[in-house]
Design a protein around this motif. Sequence first.
Motif, PDB file in Angstrom:
ATOM      1  N   LEU A  88       0.818  -1.206   0.000  1.00 13.56           N
ATOM      2  CA  LEU A  88       0.000   0.000   0.000  1.00 13.56           C
ATOM      3  C   LEU A  88       0.858   1.264   0.000  1.00 13.56           C
ATOM      4  O   LEU A  88       0.485   2.268  -0.613  1.00 13.56           O
ATOM      5  CB  LEU A  88      -0.932   0.003   1.215  1.00 13.56           C
ATOM      6  CG  LEU A  88      -2.094  -0.979   1.180  1.00 13.56           C
ATOM      7  CD1 LEU A  88      -2.852  -0.967   2.503  1.00 13.56           C
ATOM      8  CD2 LEU A  88      -3.049  -0.668   0.023  1.00 13.56           C
ATOM      9  N   ASP A  91       3.606   1.769  -1.531  1.00 17.37           N
ATOM     10  CA  ASP A  91       3.983   2.046  -2.911  1.00 17.37           C
ATOM     11  C   ASP A  91       2.866   2.802  -3.627  1.00 17.37           C
ATOM     12  O   ASP A  91       3.120   3.767  -4.367  1.00 17.37           O
ATOM     13  CB  ASP A  91       4.287   0.739  -3.640  1.00 17.37           C
ATOM     14  CG  ASP A  91       4.614   0.959  -5.108  1.00 17.37           C
ATOM     15  OD1 ASP A  91       5.599   1.657  -5.408  1.00 17.37           O
ATOM     16  OD2 ASP A  91       3.875   0.445  -5.969  1.00 17.37           O
ATOM     17  N   LEU A  92       1.616   2.404  -3.393  1.00 15.03           N
ATOM     18  CA  LEU A  92       0.482   3.085  -4.024  1.00 15.03           C
ATOM     19  C   LEU A  92       0.271   4.469  -3.427  1.00 15.03           C
ATOM     20  O   LEU A  92      -0.078   5.418  -4.146  1.00 15.03           O
ATOM     21  CB  LEU A  92      -0.781   2.238  -3.863  1.00 15.03           C
ATOM     22  CG  LEU A  92      -0.745   0.844  -4.492  1.00 15.03           C
ATOM     23  CD1 LEU A  92      -2.068   0.123  -4.255  1.00 15.03           C
ATOM     24  CD2 LEU A  92      -0.447   0.933  -5.979  1.00 15.03           C
ATOM     25  N   ARG A 129       2.947   6.765  -4.979  1.00 16.02           N
ATOM     26  CA  ARG A 129       2.640   7.095  -6.377  1.00 16.02           C
ATOM     27  C   ARG A 129       1.465   8.058  -6.463  1.00 16.02           C
ATOM     28  O   ARG A 129       1.474   8.993  -7.277  1.00 16.02           O
ATOM     29  CB  ARG A 129       2.363   5.810  -7.152  1.00 16.02           C
ATOM     30  CG  ARG A 129       3.593   4.943  -7.354  1.00 16.02           C
ATOM     31  CD  ARG A 129       3.239   3.526  -7.745  1.00 16.02           C
ATOM     32  NE  ARG A 129       2.550   3.445  -9.030  1.00 16.02           N
ATOM     33  CZ  ARG A 129       2.009   2.325  -9.506  1.00 16.02           C
ATOM     34  NH1 ARG A 129       2.098   1.200  -8.796  1.00 16.02           N
ATOM     35  NH2 ARG A 129       1.406   2.325 -10.662  1.00 16.02           N
ATOM     36  N   THR A 130       0.469   7.852  -5.626  1.00 14.18           N
ATOM     37  CA  THR A 130      -0.699   8.724  -5.633  1.00 14.18           C
ATOM     38  C   THR A 130      -0.329  10.149  -5.242  1.00 14.18           C
ATOM     39  O   THR A 130      -0.761  11.123  -5.873  1.00 14.18           O
ATOM     40  CB  THR A 130      -1.771   8.179  -4.673  1.00 14.18           C
ATOM     41  OG1 THR A 130      -2.193   6.884  -5.118  1.00 14.18           O
ATOM     42  CG2 THR A 130      -2.979   9.097  -4.606  1.00 14.18           C
ATOM     43  N   LEU A 182      -6.599   7.528  -3.245  1.00 11.43           N
ATOM     44  CA  LEU A 182      -6.271   6.129  -3.494  1.00 11.43           C
ATOM     45  C   LEU A 182      -7.502   5.244  -3.406  1.00 11.43           C
ATOM     46  O   LEU A 182      -7.708   4.349  -4.236  1.00 11.43           O
ATOM     47  CB  LEU A 182      -5.208   5.668  -2.494  1.00 11.43           C
ATOM     48  CG  LEU A 182      -4.697   4.236  -2.629  1.00 11.43           C
ATOM     49  CD1 LEU A 182      -4.135   3.982  -4.016  1.00 11.43           C
ATOM     50  CD2 LEU A 182      -3.637   3.955  -1.563  1.00 11.43           C
ATOM     51  N   ARG A 214      -7.106   5.384  -9.008  1.00  7.88           N
ATOM     52  CA  ARG A 214      -6.356   6.204  -9.942  1.00  7.88           C
ATOM     53  C   ARG A 214      -6.355   5.538 -11.303  1.00  7.88           C
ATOM     54  O   ARG A 214      -6.417   4.306 -11.409  1.00  7.88           O
ATOM     55  CB  ARG A 214      -4.906   6.398  -9.458  1.00  7.88           C
ATOM     56  CG  ARG A 214      -4.750   6.744  -7.982  1.00  7.88           C
ATOM     57  CD  ARG A 214      -5.668   7.849  -7.498  1.00  7.88           C
ATOM     58  NE  ARG A 214      -5.451   9.100  -8.231  1.00  7.88           N
ATOM     59  CZ  ARG A 214      -6.403  10.016  -8.367  1.00  7.88           C
ATOM     60  NH1 ARG A 214      -7.612   9.807  -7.894  1.00  7.88           N
ATOM     61  NH2 ARG A 214      -6.145  11.133  -9.018  1.00  7.88           N
ATOM     62  N   MET A 237      -4.008   2.479 -11.962  1.00  8.91           N
ATOM     63  CA  MET A 237      -4.031   1.291 -11.124  1.00  8.91           C
ATOM     64  C   MET A 237      -4.464   0.053 -11.903  1.00  8.91           C
ATOM     65  O   MET A 237      -5.407   0.100 -12.698  1.00  8.91           O
ATOM     66  CB  MET A 237      -4.965   1.509  -9.930  1.00  8.91           C
ATOM     67  CG  MET A 237      -4.419   2.493  -8.910  1.00  8.91           C
ATOM     68  SD  MET A 237      -5.610   2.925  -7.596  1.00  8.91           S
ATOM     69  CE  MET A 237      -5.803   1.323  -6.794  1.00  8.91           C
ATOM     70  N   GLU A 259      -4.081  -4.041  -8.126  1.00  9.29           N
ATOM     71  CA  GLU A 259      -3.906  -2.928  -7.192  1.00  9.29           C
ATOM     72  C   GLU A 259      -5.255  -2.431  -6.684  1.00  9.29           C
ATOM     73  O   GLU A 259      -5.418  -2.108  -5.502  1.00  9.29           O
ATOM     74  CB  GLU A 259      -3.127  -1.801  -7.871  1.00  9.29           C
ATOM     75  CG  GLU A 259      -1.665  -2.162  -8.110  1.00  9.29           C
ATOM     76  CD  GLU A 259      -0.963  -1.222  -9.061  1.00  9.29           C
ATOM     77  OE1 GLU A 259       0.288  -1.189  -9.048  1.00  9.29           O
ATOM     78  OE2 GLU A 259      -1.659  -0.528  -9.842  1.00  9.29           O
ATOM     79  N   ARG A 260      -6.226  -2.382  -7.572  1.00  9.22           N
ATOM     80  CA  ARG A 260      -7.573  -1.977  -7.172  1.00  9.22           C
ATOM     81  C   ARG A 260      -8.143  -2.955  -6.154  1.00  9.22           C
ATOM     82  O   ARG A 260      -8.766  -2.552  -5.157  1.00  9.22           O
ATOM     83  CB  ARG A 260      -8.461  -1.946  -8.418  1.00  9.22           C
ATOM     84  CG  ARG A 260      -9.906  -1.588  -8.218  1.00  9.22           C
ATOM     85  CD  ARG A 260     -10.092  -0.124  -7.905  1.00  9.22           C
ATOM     86  NE  ARG A 260     -10.173   0.130  -6.470  1.00  9.22           N
ATOM     87  CZ  ARG A 260     -10.305   1.317  -5.936  1.00  9.22           C
ATOM     88  NH1 ARG A 260     -10.344   2.394  -6.697  1.00  9.22           N
ATOM     89  NH2 ARG A 260     -10.383   1.460  -4.641  1.00  9.22           N
ATOM     90  N   VAL A 304      -6.519  -2.403  -2.704  1.00  5.37           N
ATOM     91  CA  VAL A 304      -7.096  -1.233  -2.031  1.00  5.37           C
ATOM     92  C   VAL A 304      -8.488  -1.556  -1.500  1.00  5.37           C
ATOM     93  O   VAL A 304      -8.832  -1.221  -0.357  1.00  5.37           O
ATOM     94  CB  VAL A 304      -7.130  -0.040  -2.994  1.00  5.37           C
ATOM     95  CG1 VAL A 304      -7.980   1.101  -2.419  1.00  5.37           C
ATOM     96  CG2 VAL A 304      -5.711   0.450  -3.275  1.00  5.37           C
TER      97      VAL A 304
END
Length: 453
Positions: A73, A75-76, A79-80, A294, A298, A301, A305-306, A309
Motif C-alpha cells: 500500500l 507504494d500506491l 505514487r498517488t 487512493l 487512480r 491502477m 492494485e484496485r 485497495v
Amino acid sequence: MSVLEDVGVHAASGHPWFGRHRLAPAAPAHTIREMLHHEIRDTGWPHQPLLPAAPIALPRASYAELFRTTAALLDLVRRTALETAPTTRGRLAAYSMPESEHQLFVEDQFAEERYADCVVRPDVVIGPDGPRFLEFNVSGALGGAVETHCRLEVWRKLYADGSGRVPFGCQDPFAVRTEMFRDLCAELAVAPRVALVGSARDQGGATRYFDMQADHLNSRGVTARFFEPEDLHEAWDCPPHLRYPLGLRDFTIPDWAELGIDTAPVQAALDNGCLLVGTQTSTFLSSKLTMGLLSEGRPWMSAAERALVDTYLPWTRVLSHRWTTRGARKVDLVPYTVDHRESLVLKESIGMSGKQVVLGRETDRATWEAAVTAAADAGTSIVQEFVAPRTTRLAMIADGADEPHDADVAPVFGPLLFGGRPAGIFSRFFGDGRSGIVSILGTGSSDDCVVTV
C-alpha cells in the motif's frame, strides 16, 4: 508450565485473525509495572493507569500480513501523492497545504522525493473482514519506535531463558533503523554520521528520548549525536570529517510552532547539505487526502492494485460538493455523508493524536451536519467508513493492583517500516475495552508492542 495459553475464539467480539494463543504474564504484577515504568522513564510518555502484563501475540501469518500489506500500500500511497503535480509547488497547491508547511524542502527534488518514505507507520484495526488501514503516518517524528523498543526490552528480560532465548519473534525498531542509516550512508557515499534532530522541549524537558537512540547507533558503529535546533549549525559548519551529512527529522512543524521553536536552523542545515529523513515531501504521503484519492482509484491502477485497495482500505473520499461512487451506485457525497452519520468518520487532511477526527456515531446530527458542510466547503478533509474493531484478550495491570486481570481490547496496530524493512509493531488501545479515537497523548490510551508466536 508453558508461557503460551490457548484462548481459542474467546468471545463473539473476537476474531480468528488474532489466533488462538497469547503469552501469560511472566512475573508478579508489581514487577512488570515497575519494569515498564523504568524503561519508558524520562521520554515524555504519559502515565498510564492501565498497563499490559504481556506483549500482544499474533500468529506468524497475521504478523507477516501487516508488513506485506503495508509495503504494497505504501507504494500506491507514494505514487498517488507524487502524481498530484510534477513539482513541490504544484503539490502544495493541490493539497491546499497551510503556509506553515511551505518550508524545509531540499533543493534537489529527486532527493526530496527519494527519501520521503524512509520512516512509515500506518494505523490498522482488525474489522469484521480482517485488517483495515485507516491512515498512513509517514514522518521521522512518528510515535512507536522508542516506545516499542522500551516495551520489548521488558518482555525480553522477563521471558528469556538461561541462554537468552525468548518464546516469540519480533524486530527491534532501533536495530532496523540503524541498518537503514548504514545503507543510506552507503547509497549517498557519505560517512556513517547521523544527526538526531529534535527538541527536549517536545519531550517533557528530558533528553533521554534522544539519548537512547543515539547510544544505540553509537554502539553499532554509526556515529550519532542529538541536536537541539539551536546547536544544529555544529552539524555542518565544521571540518568535513566532523560533519553530519544525514539525520533523522524527529519533530513536526506544528509541534514546534506550538512550542515557539524556530525552524530556521533546520532550513540552514538542509541548505548546507545535511539531509534529514523523512523529507518534507512525507507530508503529502501522510495527508489523509492521499487516502481518499487512493480509495477512489487512480487511472493507472491495475486490477490487482484496485483489489488490494478494496480489500484493505475502508471506503474513503475527499469531501467536497460532488458526486462519487459507493459500491456500485453513485451518491451525492455531502448529502450522503450527512445522512449516514453513524457509519462514517470525518478527518482533516493533517492532524495528530486524533484531535482532528469526528466520529459520526458519537456526534449529534446538527453538529455533524455543520462539520460536514464546513469541511466540504474547505475541501481539505476526508470522510471514511467507520470500521467496527474486533478485540483480542490481553492481561492488564491496573494502578495499585496485586494481580493482572483480563480485558478484551481493540488494538490499533502500527507496523513500523524503516527503509522498507519490517521494524516491529506498535499497538495502542483502551485498557478497559473501550473503542473510539485511540491516542496515547490525545485520549489516554495504553500501549504495547506486538510479537509473533
